[in-house]
Structure formats: C-alpha cells, structure tokens
Write a protein that holds these residues in place. Structure first.
Motif, PDB file in Angstrom:
ATOM      1  N   GLU A 261      63.849  85.986  77.688  1.00  0.00           N
ATOM      2  CA  GLU A 261      62.859  85.132  77.034  1.00  0.00           C
ATOM      3  C   GLU A 261      61.714  85.991  76.473  1.00  0.00           C
ATOM      4  OE1 GLU A 261      63.066  81.700  76.739  1.00  0.00           O
ATOM      5  OE2 GLU A 261      65.096  82.055  77.513  1.00  0.00           O
ATOM      6  N   ALA A 262      60.994  85.437  75.513  1.00  0.00           N
ATOM      7  CA  ALA A 262      59.835  86.142  74.956  1.00  0.00           C
ATOM      8  C   ALA A 262      58.813  86.419  76.062  1.00  0.00           C
ATOM      9  CB  ALA A 262      59.193  85.297  73.864  1.00  0.00           C
ATOM     10  N   LEU A 263      58.204  87.588  76.004  1.00  0.00           N
ATOM     11  CA  LEU A 263      57.206  87.975  77.010  1.00  0.00           C
ATOM     12  C   LEU A 263      55.881  87.299  76.659  1.00  0.00           C
ATOM     13  CD1 LEU A 263      57.167  89.888  79.469  1.00  0.00           C
ATOM     14  CD2 LEU A 263      56.331  91.679  77.945  1.00  0.00           C
ATOM     15  N   PRO A 264      55.353  86.446  77.538  1.00  0.00           N
ATOM     16  CA  PRO A 264      54.104  85.731  77.215  1.00  0.00           C
ATOM     17  C   PRO A 264      52.937  86.697  76.999  1.00  0.00           C
ATOM     18  CG  PRO A 264      55.184  84.749  79.120  1.00  0.00           C
ATOM     19  CD  PRO A 264      55.882  86.046  78.855  1.00  0.00           C
ATOM     20  N   TYR A 265      52.140  86.397  75.973  1.00  0.00           N
ATOM     21  CA  TYR A 265      50.992  87.248  75.632  1.00  0.00           C
ATOM     22  C   TYR A 265      49.843  86.357  75.168  1.00  0.00           C
ATOM     23  CZ  TYR A 265      47.923  90.197  72.886  1.00  0.00           C
ATOM     24  OH  TYR A 265      46.809  90.812  72.383  1.00  0.00           O
ATOM     25  N   ARG A 266      48.615  86.741  75.552  1.00  0.00           N
ATOM     26  CA  ARG A 266      47.452  85.960  75.138  1.00  0.00           C
ATOM     27  C   ARG A 266      46.368  86.872  74.563  1.00  0.00           C
ATOM     28  NH1 ARG A 266      45.066  83.170  80.013  1.00  0.00           N
ATOM     29  NH2 ARG A 266      45.721  85.098  81.033  1.00  0.00           N
ATOM     30  N   PHE A 281      50.193  95.382  66.127  1.00  0.00           N
ATOM     31  CA  PHE A 281      50.517  96.089  67.363  1.00  0.00           C
ATOM     32  C   PHE A 281      51.662  95.393  68.105  1.00  0.00           C
ATOM     33  CE2 PHE A 281      49.915  97.641  71.706  1.00  0.00           C
ATOM     34  CZ  PHE A 281      49.746  99.002  71.472  1.00  0.00           C
ATOM     35  N   LEU A 282      51.642  94.060  68.115  1.00  0.00           N
ATOM     36  CA  LEU A 282      52.722  93.313  68.765  1.00  0.00           C
ATOM     37  C   LEU A 282      54.052  93.536  68.047  1.00  0.00           C
ATOM     38  CD1 LEU A 282      50.870  89.954  69.554  1.00  0.00           C
ATOM     39  CD2 LEU A 282      51.482  91.764  71.164  1.00  0.00           C
ATOM     40  N   ASP A 283      54.005  93.707  66.717  1.00  0.00           N
ATOM     41  CA  ASP A 283      55.225  94.028  65.970  1.00  0.00           C
ATOM     42  C   ASP A 283      55.784  95.380  66.415  1.00  0.00           C
ATOM     43  OD1 ASP A 283      55.121  91.682  64.530  1.00  0.00           O
ATOM     44  OD2 ASP A 283      54.188  92.593  62.754  1.00  0.00           O
ATOM     45  N   TRP A 284      54.870  96.332  66.658  1.00  0.00           N
ATOM     46  CA  TRP A 284      55.273  97.665  67.114  1.00  0.00           C
ATOM     47  C   TRP A 284      55.948  97.557  68.496  1.00  0.00           C
ATOM     48  CZ3 TRP A 284      51.348 102.023  68.758  1.00  0.00           C
ATOM     49  CH2 TRP A 284      52.057 103.196  69.044  1.00  0.00           C
ATOM     50  N   ILE A 285      55.371  96.756  69.379  1.00  0.00           N
ATOM     51  CA  ILE A 285      55.952  96.557  70.708  1.00  0.00           C
ATOM     52  C   ILE A 285      57.350  95.936  70.579  1.00  0.00           C
ATOM     53  CG2 ILE A 285      55.756  95.244  72.865  1.00  0.00           C
ATOM     54  CD1 ILE A 285      52.704  95.597  72.650  1.00  0.00           C
ATOM     55  N   GLU A 286      57.491  94.973  69.660  1.00  0.00           N
ATOM     56  CA  GLU A 286      58.788  94.328  69.433  1.00  0.00           C
ATOM     57  C   GLU A 286      59.835  95.347  69.003  1.00  0.00           C
ATOM     58  OE1 GLU A 286      61.069  90.937  69.619  1.00  0.00           O
ATOM     59  OE2 GLU A 286      58.903  90.949  69.898  1.00  0.00           O
ATOM     60  N   VAL A 287      59.448  96.251  68.117  1.00  0.00           N
ATOM     61  CA  VAL A 287      60.367  97.306  67.661  1.00  0.00           C
ATOM     62  C   VAL A 287      60.749  98.214  68.833  1.00  0.00           C
ATOM     63  CG1 VAL A 287      60.537  99.384  66.231  1.00  0.00           C
ATOM     64  CG2 VAL A 287      59.594  97.276  65.265  1.00  0.00           C
TER      65      VAL A 287
END
Length: 302
Positions: A261-266, A281-287
């Motif tokens: 599942e997607a990792l929850p982030y706030r 930055f979240l896109d970088w983490i996804e990559v």
C-alpha cells in the motif's frame, strides 16, 4: 509512534540487543561507534552551515525509518544484518566532516575538480576553486562524501576505535561498501560484488544498502530543520527552500506490517512554492522505491 530520542529506543537496537546480548563485546563496540559518530558529526556544520542537520538527529531518524520499513519483519534479520544497519546509519555521513587540510587537498585534486565541473558547471571549466561560488564549493565537497568513508575511518580520529572492532562484527570493508553506495546511482549497484552475500556472517549487504538509501531519503520532516537554526541559514535561496520544505513536512507513518500500500505521508504547506518542492521530493522517493524493488530481486529470498 514518534521518533526515538536515543539509540536504546530504536527498534533495530532492541532487536540487536536480543540477538547479540547487550553485554557482549560486539554490542558494546557497536554502541561506542554510534556514540563517537554522533559527536564527530557535529562538525558537519563547520563546512555545511546551510544544510539540514547531519547529526545524531539524522542517525536516529534513519534508524527509525529503517525500523518502520521493516515493521514486524525485523525479527527475520540476522544479528549481522541488524548490526550492519546500525553501523551504516551511524557512519554513512562521516565523509561530510573535513579538516582544513582535507578541504585544501580536495580543491587541489585537479582531476576530481574537472569531473565535477564537467558534470555540473561546464561554464566554469578551467577555473580554480577560488573562483567558484560558496554554493559550488559546498556542493563539490558534499558530492565526495560517500566515497570518503574509508579514508575517514582510517584517519587519526577514528583509527583507535576501528582497530578495536571485535572479530565477530561484520567486516570493515562491508561496512564501508554499504556506506559508499548510499551515494551511488542505482545503476552502479547492479552486479556490485562488494554487496554479495556474506555467508560467514549470514549478512546481505545489498539488502542493508537498500534500507540505508531509503532510510536516508525518508528522513524528511521538521526534526532536521528546527526553526531556531533556520534563522542562521542566511539569504541563500536554495537553502531556505530546503529548510522550509523540511519544516512543513510532518513525515511518514509506517504500518505495523510491511505492505504494498502507499506509505502515508503528511505535510502542512505554508506556501505553494514549498508544496511544489515537497511534491518533487516525494517523486524522488517514489523513484527510489522503484529502484530498490528492482534491486531487491538480486537479494536472497529470505
């Protein structure tokens, strides 16, 4: 569950203590390395005053993220893997500490300077380091930090402690290799034999390297950029954006058991520019998560 305030509170240390015995020579040495590193890394701010913290807070946050990703599967790690993760979380940034002499030597390394300028600032090719901007000099030194780990651990400041490494602790070369690859491009990790499984220690350096890379990236919240220090950053636009990005980030929430599942982030964004920076930055983490999933296929099934 909030961030750990000391090593004893981290999930990795608790599991390691159970498997290695808290009073064992190896356990005592690993804790000494952690404590020495937290003190040593205070000097990062001598050369990187505009950067978010790379001190004990960062080490604990990386350990927290690693433990969060592992969840209830942490008990499946071997004692050597738990040990390696604690050591590399503590040591991966020691290359960001420079003495004046070490800085001078890096600026006088013409081949490394050329390589850096060719990749990042071709318009400055042929220029001496004295002609670079302060941002360029900091970026240059930071770009070298992962490959400096072996050098640092053999210098006078570290030599005595490293020489005391108990024989049953994972080999120094393994510790160094995992620290080094946190700064690699993922493609450079394919077929890297320094990360091959260590049968003698029952350790997967590659799996530990993936956890270090992710833990380092997932340390993304306001604990690394306290407002009291942000006021000292100065008027560097990029640094101010970086600090605000961290300040507005509340961080990740880890499930009790790992899942797809997607990792929850706030986050609580106070400016559209900051929100844009956070989303990038979240896109970088996804990559990076995708890269790690691909590389994990080269790990042992366990």
């Amino acid at each position: 569950m909030g961030h750990s305030k000391n090593l004893d509170e981290t999930a990795l240390w608790k599991e390691y203590k159970k498997k290695a015995d808290a009073g064992s020579e190896r356990c005592i040495w690993v804790k000494k390395v952690y404590e020495y590193a937290t003190n040593y890394l205070k000097d990062v701010r001598r050369n990187f005053g505009n950067y978010t913290l790379h001190d004990e807070t960062h080490i604990l946050n990386v350990l927290y993220a690693m433990g969060g990703l592992l969840g209830d599967q942490i008990s499946n790690l071997t004692v050597g893997e738990l040990e390696l993760l604690i050591l590399v979380a503590s040591l991966h940034d020691v290359g960001m500490v420079y003495t004046d002499e070490e800085q001078k030597a890096q600026y006088e390394d013409t081949e490394t300077c050329k390589r850096f300028l060719r990749e990042h600032y071709p318009e400055f090719m042929g220029s001496a380091a004295e002609e670079w901007t302060e941002d360029m000099r900091q970026w240059y030194l930071r770009s070298l930090h992962s490959e400096r780990v072996a050098e640092v651990l053999h210098n006078e400041a570290w030599k005595e402690l490293i020489s005391q490494r108990p024989r049953d602790v994972v080999p120094l070369q393994c510790i160094v290799s995992v620290c080094e690859v946190h700064g690699y491009n993922p493609s450079d990790m394919d077929g890297n034999h320094d990360l091959d499984y260590l049968n003698a220690n029952d350790v997967s350096p590659l799996f530990c390297a993936l956890l270090l890379r992710l833990g380092d990236l997932l340390d993304f919240d306001d604990t690394r950029a306290p407002k009291v220090l942000c006021s000292y950053v100065g008027d560097n636009e990029k640094s101010i954006e970086e600090w605000k990005k961290h300040q507005d980030s509340i961080g990740f929430v880890y499930p009790a058991s790992p899942s797809t599942e997607a990792l929850p982030y706030r986050a609580h964004c106070t400016h559209p520019g900051v929100e844009h920076a956070i989303r990038d930055f979240l896109d970088w983490i996804e990559v990076e998560l995708g890269n790690c999933i691909r590389l994990q296929k080269s790990c042992r099934k366990s």
